[in-house]
Design an enzyme around this catalytic site. Sequence first.
Site, PDB file in Angstrom:
ATOM      1  N   ASP A  67     100.787  82.303  56.379  1.00  0.00           N
ATOM      2  CA  ASP A  67     102.055  82.623  57.038  1.00  0.00           C
ATOM      3  C   ASP A  67     102.968  83.401  56.095  1.00  0.00           C
ATOM      4  O   ASP A  67     104.055  83.812  56.491  1.00  0.00           O
ATOM      5  CB  ASP A  67     102.755  81.332  57.483  1.00  0.00           C
ATOM      6  CG  ASP A  67     104.006  81.594  58.312  1.00  0.00           C
ATOM      7  OD1 ASP A  67     103.919  82.398  59.267  1.00  0.00           O
ATOM      8  OD2 ASP A  67     105.068  81.010  58.007  1.00  0.00           O
ATOM      9  N   ASP A 127     100.828  66.706  42.665  1.00  0.00           N
ATOM     10  CA  ASP A 127     102.230  66.991  42.401  1.00  0.00           C
ATOM     11  C   ASP A 127     102.658  66.100  41.242  1.00  0.00           C
ATOM     12  O   ASP A 127     102.942  64.913  41.430  1.00  0.00           O
ATOM     13  CB  ASP A 127     103.099  66.718  43.629  1.00  0.00           C
ATOM     14  CG  ASP A 127     104.517  67.270  43.462  1.00  0.00           C
ATOM     15  OD1 ASP A 127     105.009  67.269  42.313  1.00  0.00           O
ATOM     16  OD2 ASP A 127     105.128  67.693  44.458  1.00  0.00           O
ATOM     17  N   GLU A 130     106.144  91.810  52.534  1.00  0.00           N
ATOM     18  CA  GLU A 130     106.474  91.601  53.946  1.00  0.00           C
ATOM     19  C   GLU A 130     107.494  92.633  54.394  1.00  0.00           C
ATOM     20  O   GLU A 130     108.444  92.908  53.651  1.00  0.00           O
ATOM     21  CB  GLU A 130     107.013  90.176  54.152  1.00  0.00           C
ATOM     22  CG  GLU A 130     105.992  89.105  53.807  1.00  0.00           C
ATOM     23  CD  GLU A 130     106.507  87.686  54.028  1.00  0.00           C
ATOM     24  OE1 GLU A 130     107.694  87.529  54.402  1.00  0.00           O
ATOM     25  OE2 GLU A 130     105.745  86.729  53.827  1.00  0.00           O
ATOM     26  N   HIS A 182     105.157  85.008  58.933  1.00  0.00           N
ATOM     27  CA  HIS A 182     106.201  84.228  58.257  1.00  0.00           C
ATOM     28  C   HIS A 182     107.138  83.560  59.263  1.00  0.00           C
ATOM     29  O   HIS A 182     108.363  83.750  59.240  1.00  0.00           O
ATOM     30  CB  HIS A 182     107.005  85.108  57.294  1.00  0.00           C
ATOM     31  CG  HIS A 182     107.639  84.321  56.178  1.00  0.00           C
ATOM     32  ND1 HIS A 182     107.878  84.836  54.941  1.00  0.00           N
ATOM     33  CD2 HIS A 182     108.103  83.035  56.135  1.00  0.00           C
ATOM     34  CE1 HIS A 182     108.443  83.931  54.161  1.00  0.00           C
ATOM     35  NE2 HIS A 182     108.588  82.812  54.867  1.00  0.00           N
TER      36      HIS A 182
END
Length: 329
Positions: free
Chosen positions: A264, A179, A269, A288
């Site tokens: 997930d 990161d 979707e 999800h």
Amino acid sequence: MKALVTASFSEKELARLREKAEVVHEGWGLTGDDMSTEQLINVAGDKEILIVELQEVESAVFANCPNLKIVGCCRGNPVNIDLAAATRYGIPVVNTPGRNAVAVAELTVALMINLARKIGPAYRNLKNGLWDIDDVMAFVYYKGIELYGKTIGLIGFGAIGIEVAKRLKAFGTKILVYDPYIPEDVLARYGVEKVSLQELLTRSRIISLHAAVTQETKGMIGKDEFCLLKPDTFLINTSRADLIDRAALVDALKNKRIAGVALDVFTEEPVAPEDELLKMENVFVTPHIGGATFEVEDHHARIVLDGIFTLLSGEIPKNIANPEVLSDA
């Protein structure tokens, strides 16, 4: 003062809001159905405060609700709000960063354990009446790995990544982080090692994604990145589907260039029943549900009201998405 809440919201925090405003609570948070923009305008037309979760708040809402003073969005990133329009109309938008950090972190670790211990296929086969598989005893067929001693790579080290790292420390893991925007002192505080993306991919036994989707990160795990992974690597995505190049993922799974993946989130979707990812033995999936806990409702309700009440007191909250609207205040 009048308020409309369409988000899922704890009764405790609704009572807190009712101390300051006349509250209407309806819409998605109660029925699971979004209002149309026209319906939202009709209900919110005389309200000063609007609090939403998944409800879309388009420019027309700001144009047709002249009393509106504050919008609260019960999401970490207010992607369902026309933020430019809110700013144009001088309306501050407060969001709820970190509302689901614990929930998603716990699911992430659960998915890691599911992959590592082959819980998915073990559960499915046993429910179908199969103990041993192809004359191989269950104790051998489902033999997995322990998290202890493994190197785990976290891509993204915001609120969720930090909560994941805190939990993984208890398993005796070594944690690598990619990161570029996190200060060194934050990384040191949690005892993680900052590395390049390439080093994380080559060294990690388990990799978990916790980054936002931007032009920089969209498709960041693609064909070249899958080639860097060891064949026994597990990949977890509880963040956003667009972080992974889907075609490259399917190819890597089919050719067993990675050991497995837990997802997930998906490109589309709900997932179509015929989606090939659902048919693969080395794929563990959930629909999800990363932030689907009762506690998340408590968290985001408290965070959004803290921000709204701070605004009402004449101060600037930390969780304001468009602070420029207050620059002249």
